[in-house]
Motif scaffolding. Structure first.
Motif, PDB file in Angstrom:
ATOM      1  N   MET A 101      36.856  39.094  25.067  1.00 33.49           N
ATOM      2  CA  MET A 101      36.654  39.550  26.023  1.00 33.49           C
ATOM      3  C   MET A 101      38.256  40.244  26.500  1.00 33.49           C
ATOM      4  O   MET A 101      39.046  39.522  26.440  1.00 33.49           O
ATOM      5  N   GLN A 102      38.103  41.504  26.833  1.00 26.40           N
ATOM      6  CA  GLN A 102      39.372  42.258  27.313  1.00 26.40           C
ATOM      7  C   GLN A 102      39.167  42.283  28.761  1.00 26.40           C
ATOM      8  O   GLN A 102      38.291  43.199  29.418  1.00 26.40           O
ATOM      9  N   PRO A 103      40.019  41.322  29.485  1.00 29.14           N
ATOM     10  CA  PRO A 103      39.811  41.246  31.147  1.00 29.14           C
ATOM     11  C   PRO A 103      40.224  42.715  31.497  1.00 29.14           C
ATOM     12  O   PRO A 103      40.619  43.767  30.948  1.00 29.14           O
ATOM     13  N   THR A 104      39.265  43.202  32.653  1.00 22.74           N
ATOM     14  CA  THR A 104      39.410  44.458  33.452  1.00 22.74           C
ATOM     15  C   THR A 104      40.565  44.164  34.444  1.00 22.74           C
ATOM     16  O   THR A 104      41.111  43.234  34.555  1.00 22.74           O
ATOM     17  N   THR A 105      41.083  45.205  34.939  1.00 23.38           N
ATOM     18  CA  THR A 105      42.079  45.246  35.603  1.00 23.38           C
ATOM     19  C   THR A 105      41.716  44.557  37.171  1.00 23.38           C
ATOM     20  O   THR A 105      42.447  43.640  37.598  1.00 23.38           O
ATOM     21  N   ALA A 106      40.572  44.451  37.611  1.00 20.77           N
ATOM     22  CA  ALA A 106      40.082  43.443  38.596  1.00 20.77           C
ATOM     23  C   ALA A 106      40.259  42.129  38.325  1.00 20.77           C
ATOM     24  O   ALA A 106      40.870  41.374  39.265  1.00 20.77           O
TER      25      ALA A 106
ATOM     26  N   ILE B 228      36.593  29.662  34.420  1.00 16.74           N
ATOM     27  CA  ILE B 228      36.735  30.436  32.868  1.00 16.74           C
ATOM     28  C   ILE B 228      35.804  29.759  32.154  1.00 16.74           C
ATOM     29  O   ILE B 228      35.599  28.542  31.786  1.00 16.74           O
ATOM     30  N   MET B 229      34.927  30.724  31.484  1.00 20.68           N
ATOM     31  CA  MET B 229      33.910  30.468  30.344  1.00 20.68           C
ATOM     32  C   MET B 229      34.467  30.779  29.187  1.00 20.68           C
ATOM     33  O   MET B 229      35.033  31.834  28.765  1.00 20.68           O
ATOM     34  N   ARG B 230      34.524  29.791  28.086  1.00 18.38           N
ATOM     35  CA  ARG B 230      35.098  29.991  26.905  1.00 18.38           C
ATOM     36  C   ARG B 230      34.093  29.240  25.966  1.00 18.38           C
ATOM     37  O   ARG B 230      33.939  28.112  26.103  1.00 18.38           O
TER      38      ARG B 230
ATOM     39  N   GLY C 218      52.002  37.415  20.185  1.00 20.32           N
ATOM     40  CA  GLY C 218      51.157  38.442  20.357  1.00 20.32           C
ATOM     41  C   GLY C 218      49.877  38.258  21.650  1.00 20.32           C
ATOM     42  O   GLY C 218      49.336  39.369  21.621  1.00 20.32           O
ATOM     43  N   ARG C 219      49.647  37.375  21.477  1.00 13.46           N
ATOM     44  CA  ARG C 219      48.508  36.976  22.517  1.00 13.46           C
ATOM     45  C   ARG C 219      48.648  36.246  23.593  1.00 13.46           C
ATOM     46  O   ARG C 219      49.649  35.437  24.084  1.00 13.46           O
ATOM     47  N   GLU C 220      48.052  36.907  24.850  1.00 12.30           N
ATOM     48  CA  GLU C 220      48.168  36.365  26.253  1.00 12.30           C
ATOM     49  C   GLU C 220      47.299  34.897  26.671  1.00 12.30           C
ATOM     50  O   GLU C 220      46.529  34.999  25.985  1.00 12.30           O
ATOM     51  N   VAL C 221      48.135  34.112  27.043  1.00 10.17           N
ATOM     52  CA  VAL C 221      47.920  32.636  27.229  1.00 10.17           C
ATOM     53  C   VAL C 221      47.975  32.297  28.771  1.00 10.17           C
ATOM     54  O   VAL C 221      48.919  32.711  29.287  1.00 10.17           O
ATOM     55  N   ILE C 222      46.480  31.599  29.199  1.00 15.01           N
ATOM     56  CA  ILE C 222      46.601  31.293  30.816  1.00 15.01           C
ATOM     57  C   ILE C 222      47.337  29.945  30.670  1.00 15.01           C
ATOM     58  O   ILE C 222      46.496  29.028  29.914  1.00 15.01           O
TER      59      ILE C 222
ATOM     60  N   ILE D 265      38.312  34.357  26.143  1.00 17.16           N
ATOM     61  CA  ILE D 265      37.362  33.992  27.300  1.00 17.16           C
ATOM     62  C   ILE D 265      36.377  34.705  27.537  1.00 17.16           C
ATOM     63  O   ILE D 265      36.483  36.052  27.253  1.00 17.16           O
ATOM     64  N   ASP D 266      35.235  34.251  27.605  1.00 18.22           N
ATOM     65  CA  ASP D 266      34.031  35.049  27.892  1.00 18.22           C
ATOM     66  C   ASP D 266      33.989  35.604  29.314  1.00 18.22           C
ATOM     67  O   ASP D 266      33.279  36.758  29.483  1.00 18.22           O
ATOM     68  N   SER D 267      34.347  34.946  30.214  1.00 19.41           N
ATOM     69  CA  SER D 267      34.202  35.363  31.702  1.00 19.41           C
ATOM     70  C   SER D 267      35.248  34.657  32.726  1.00 19.41           C
ATOM     71  O   SER D 267      35.639  33.652  32.181  1.00 19.41           O
TER      72      SER D 267
END
Length: 71
Positions: free
Chosen positions: A1-6, A23-25, A42-46, A64-66
């Motif tokens: 999933m590519q997160p939206t701006t929101a 967070i669903m994964r 090169g990958r974003e990590v929370i 991440i799925d959601s």
């Protein structure tokens, strides 16, 4: 999933406020308190903590799925 701006705004606000996110994964739901967002290879990590145990979690954004705020 590519997160939206929101969703990025929601993530940034949770980091600033210290609020919880769901967070669903891969079919697993994580309730976490995000601490920061970083880039690794090169990958974003929370980088987050479990709210009850304090264990550190690192969740890769593109896996991440959601993502939603806990109200």
């Amino acid at each position: 999933m590519q997160p939206t701006t929101a969703q990025y705004d929601l993530l940034e606000r949770a980091i600033i406020d210290g609020s919880r996110l769901t967070i669903m994964r891969r079919g697993t739901e994580y309730v976490v308190i995000p601490e920061r967002l970083r880039v690794d290879s090169g990958r974003e990590v929370i980088v987050a903590r479990h709210p009850s145990t304090g264990h550190r979690l690192e969740l890769i954004v593109d896996e991440i799925d959601s993502l939603a705020a806990v109200r």
